[in-house]
Design a protein around this motif. Structure first.
Motif, short mmCIF file in Angstrom:
data_model
loop_
_atom_site.label_atom_id
_atom_site.label_comp_id
_atom_site.label_asym_id
_atom_site.label_seq_id
_atom_site.Cartn_x
_atom_site.Cartn_y
_atom_site.Cartn_z
N HIS A 143 0.85 -1.18 0.00
CA HIS A 143 0.00 0.00 0.00
C HIS A 143 0.89 1.24 0.00
CE1 HIS A 143 -3.94 -1.96 1.58
NE2 HIS A 143 -3.21 -2.81 0.88
N ARG A 152 -2.46 3.77 -3.27
CA ARG A 152 -2.26 2.97 -4.47
C ARG A 152 -1.81 1.58 -4.03
NH1 ARG A 152 -4.24 4.22 -9.10
NH2 ARG A 152 -3.25 6.30 -9.10
N LYS A 153 -2.50 0.53 -4.46
CA LYS A 153 -2.18 -0.83 -4.05
C LYS A 153 -1.42 -1.55 -5.16
CE LYS A 153 -6.23 -1.31 -1.04
NZ LYS A 153 -7.45 -2.10 -0.73
N ILE A 154 -0.37 -2.26 -4.75
CA ILE A 154 0.39 -3.07 -5.69
C ILE A 154 0.32 -4.51 -5.22
CG2 ILE A 154 2.71 -3.57 -6.58
CD1 ILE A 154 3.36 -0.64 -6.34
N TRP A 194 7.50 -0.64 -11.73
CA TRP A 194 6.09 -0.25 -11.62
C TRP A 194 5.96 1.24 -11.88
CZ3 TRP A 194 1.75 -3.23 -10.00
CH2 TRP A 194 2.04 -4.56 -9.71
N ILE A 196 4.17 4.10 -10.41
CA ILE A 196 3.50 4.38 -9.14
C ILE A 196 2.29 5.28 -9.34
CG2 ILE A 196 3.79 5.41 -6.86
CD1 ILE A 196 5.18 2.74 -7.30
N GLY A 199 -0.23 2.92 -10.87
CA GLY A 199 -0.35 1.65 -10.19
C GLY A 199 -0.21 0.46 -11.12
#
Length: 823
Positions: A143, A152-154, A194, A196, A199
């Motif tokens: 998170h 933003r969840k990864i 990634w 960011i 996401g």
């Protein structure tokens, strides 16, 4: 001086401790320790003392906290005539501002009073460099919480645990470092790129080698750099890669890139070695600096000056100083400094006015950057491991390789040696003082300005750490600034040997009639032999023989045959190139008999002689090498038999090996501890286990290809085993078992243990206590110890052969416990 404490019982209720320096006398009529009287166990005597532990400087460098295994003292180093402040603690020490932290408590260093418990530390939040993004790991996702509250969840694959995250300078992109387990059982990294801001996952960065030492963005995030360590030959390894920091696409290099890699302090430049030069980058390659051939003794040092205007490189016994302040790659170095030997390292002083070069000839040279001249030449005793400048650049610390393990403090103006210290020495923040534990158990403080050394504290008595204990003879060893052996039955010193160099160790044969003392290098390297002395316990005034074992392994893993005739030496290695080897020596003459390297991936891990000395068994990968000693001595070329130790379905295991082998006291049963691994997530790797087999079947040549299965007793989820003297029971770290059936009798846990000679009592040590158990009661389900002894850091438990006292070995002491007579 040594501490020998004896406690005499002069009445049933009154116990008076006494201390003697020349031994002690135990009561002659001690009763055997039984389930009926075990609750009366009392400490009768002790040999040993405190051990050195923590040192810590206060932030102002005025106070030094000294921790031992028994106490803590705080000294004012500017007023050493004043007594120290005593703290009711022990062990590791640290400062929190002007307060001392020890054993979970905060202490006032002026009064020694407790200020209460250290507040429970909340997990430290992990933020992006700007502090605008907080990183939280929750279940299977990362998170990223922004300042505006948005998250933003990864998502993270369950099979790849999260290790770290590296943000681009604008914090729009990030490289996630995850872990996965290789087919060899090694934990290896995976790097993912990634976006960011959105996401979205961009890509995995493929073709990484085994270990990642650097993941970093460069050129405002346009380039992502990954670097790994590799022992491939120079010019052949590809241990540095560049990636597009936005797309994750590989940036192809005209030449293989490899370590070292350096970023300029201002973040503008990137420099790294290639197969034929030094590549210099901004957001693109500017070009290559002139390649200078290296001698065999040189490394590849690269270092930027603190102002980022100069890049120092080396080659062919010279330092090249490149002006990299412009936008073009310089055609030639601005200055060239000739050195005496090949260069292994370069380091600028904090202000950039000085440069130190460490060289292969046990030499360091200090250079004045303004004039380009040598300011000082420093001659050391051994090759230099690292160098460090003091914050103001006036002093230089050099740490050396080799048995001396020295640190030297130098004046960078004159080249004068200010202090000679052990490498463990701790400098205060301004480098005005250096504190260290010396080999004699004293804390000494060196003054870097005057070169004076002051003794602050001496452990008294100081014998060092406890070494091996032989319960059959009642003798134990201590290792401090020398090796000392004590007869624990009376506290008398019976043996003393100086330690000139190297790491010392001691080993007895099974009945204690012989012992060996050794000193030598730890692990592989150093070029120094291990020196082994064999001694007769009955007459230890002069060594029977001295054996010098050439460099090539960890020479501490040694065993003596029951009659003291033979010495088995294990050189444990684990790797794709194969395992190690073992060597058999005639301990009485010092001559080698034979060496063996059966192959495999790991080992050897353990060895044991049978009680009659006829056979030697060595554990190797998943086999036991069985050596017929008589045949081996008469014909060293005799082929050894191989006994497969695993009967489990090996399709479950990619790699399995034997951790330990142990024999029952009567020599009829062999216990084999086995562990393994399988990286396939679809296959469940079994827990470690112990197989117990009849030794007669192991020694049957017909079984030299497989472990007998019809008579094997298996104990699951266990790695350590101890047999009872009557051969009826075995104790593992998680329970007491029937040795014949493998049935669990009682789920008691232990880190170390001992059975009484009559096998009616078992004593276990776990965490901070020793517990005494009635075996008959345990079998009936009564899991209540007969007595508990509070004690920490217990290393060994043992009974004397008569069962009248118990040895407890821990840290720097051996205690004797028994049932005191009633007067």
């Amino acid at each position: 001086m040594r501490r020998l404490s004896l406690i005499f019982v002069i009445s049933f209720l009154l116990i008076i401790p006494a201390y003697a320096q020349d031994g002690y006398s135990l009561p002659a009529d001690l009763a055997s320790i039984t389930p009926d009287n075990a609750a009366q166990l009392t400490q009768l005597a002790s040999v040993g003392g405190a051990l050195p532990d923590g040192l810590a400087w206060s932030p102002d460098g005025v106070h030094l906290a000294v921790g031992t295994s028994e106490n803590v003292r705080v000294y004012d180093v500017e007023h050493t005539d004043q007594p120290p402040t005593s703290i009711s603690g022990s062990g590791k020490v640290a400062f929190d501002g002007e307060k001392l932290v020890n054993d979970g408590q905060l202490w006032d260093i002026s009064t020694g009073h407790s200020l209460g418990s250290v507040p429970a530390a909340a997990p430290e939040p992990h933020y992006s460099p700007s502090g605008d993004i907080e990183v939280l790991l929750k279940e299977s996702s990362l998170h990223l919480k922004h300042k505006d509250g948005s998250i933003r969840k990864i998502a993270i694959d369950d099979g790849y645990p999260y290790r770290d995250i590296v943000f681009s300078p604008d914090e729009q992109y990030a490289a996630l470092i995850l872990e996965h387990t290789s087919e060899w059982g090694t934990t290896l990294p995976i790097v993912q790129l990634w976006n960011i801001k959105t996401g979205k996952f961009i890509s995995n960065l493929p073709q990484m080698l085994e270990y990642i030492d650097m993941v970093a963005f460069h050129a405002d995030g346009a380039i992502l750099v990954t670097a790994t360590e590799s022992d491939a030959p120079y010019g052949l390894s590809e241990d540095l890669k560049l990636w597009d920091g936005r797309t994750g696409l590989r940036i192809e290099l005209a030449h293989y890139g490899h370590l070292p890699v350096r970023f300029s302090p201002d973040g503008r430049l990137l420099a790294f070695m290639t197969s034929d030069g030094i590549s210099l980058w901004t957001d693109h390659e500017l070009g290559q600096l002139l390649f200078v051939p290296y001698t065999d003794s040189e490394a590849f040092p690269l270092v930027f000056s603190p102002d980022s205007r100069t890049l120092a490189t080396s080659g062919n016994k010279q330092i090249l100083l490149w002006d990299v302040s412009g936008s073009q790659v310089p055609a030639a170095p601005a200055k060239t400094l000739k050195t005496e030997f090949g260069i292994s390292n370069l380091l600028f002083s904090p202000d950039g006015s000085l440069l130190v070069s460490t060289e292969s000839g046990k030499v360091a040279e200090i250079w004045d950057m303004k004039t380009g001249t040598r300011r000082a030449r420093l001659q050391t005793m051994n090759y230099i491991y690292t160098v460090t400048f003091s914050p103001d650049g006036s002093l230089l610390r050099s740490d050396e390789f080799g048995g001396s393990s020295l640190s030297l403090i130098w004046d960078t103006t004159t080249g004068e040696k200010r202090l000679m210290l052990p490498r463990s020495a701790l400098l205060n923040d301004d480098w005005s003082k250096a504190a260290y534990w010396d080999v004699d158990g004293a804390v000494r403080v060196g003054d870097t300005a005057s070169s004076n050394i002051t003794e602050l504290y001496q452990i008294d008595p100081y014998l060092g750490r406890t070494g091996v204990l032989n319960s059959a003879t009642g003798r134990g060893f201590f290792i401090g600034n020398d090796i000392r052996g004590y007869d624990l039955k009376n506290g008398d010193l019976f043996f003393q040997q100086s330690i000139n160099t190297g790491y010392p160790w001691i080993e007895f044969n099974a009945n204690g009639s012989y012992f060996l003392t050794g000193r030598g290098p730890i692990g592989h390297g150093g070029g120094e032999p291990a020196v082994i002395d064999l001694w007769d316990s009955a007459n230890p005034d002069k060594a029977i023989n001295t054996i010098k074992i050439p460099d090539g392994g960890d020479n501490r893993y040694m065993s003596l045959s029951p009659d003291g005739q033979f010495l088995s030496q294990l050189n444990t290695v684990c790797g794709d190139g194969g395992g190690g080897n073992f060597q058999l020596w005639d301990a009485q003459t010092g001559k080698p008999i034979f060496g063996m390297q059966p192959g495999g991936e790991c080992g050897p891990y353990d060895d044991i002689f049978t009680p009659d000395g006829k056979y030697l068994m060595v554990a190797w990968d998943d086999v036991i090498v069985v050596t017929d000693m008589k045949a081996a001595v008469s014909d060293p070329q005799t082929e050894m038999g191989l006994l497969t130790a695993s009967t489990v379905d090996t399709s479950l295991l990619y790699r399995n090996h034997i951790e330990q082998i142990a024999l029952s006291p009567d020599g009829t049963m062999l216990a084999v501890s086995i562990s393994g691994f399988n990286p396939d997530p679809a296959v469940t790797t079994p827990d470690p286990w112990i197989d117990i087999v009849k030794l007669s079947e192991v020694l049957n040549p017909g079984n030299y290809t497989s472990m007998p299965t019809d008579t094997t007793v298996r104990i699951s989820n266990a790695t350590r085993v101890t047999f009872s003297p009557n051969n009826a029971f075995v104790l593992t770290e998680n329970g007491l078992y029937d040795a014949k059936t493998g049935n669990l009798l009682s789920a008691i846990s232990s880190k170390t243990s001992a059975f009484s000679p009559d096998s009616k009592i078992v004593i276990t040590a776990e965490n901070d206590s020793v517990q005494v158990w009635d075996i008959a009661a345990l079998i009936k389900g009564k899991k209540m110890p007969l007595t508990t002894i509070a004690m920490q850091n217990i290393q060994e438990l043992a009974f004397n052969p008569e069962g009248t006292w118990l040895y407890i070995r821990y840290l720097g002491n051996v205690q004797l416990w028994g049932i005191p007579p009633i007067s």
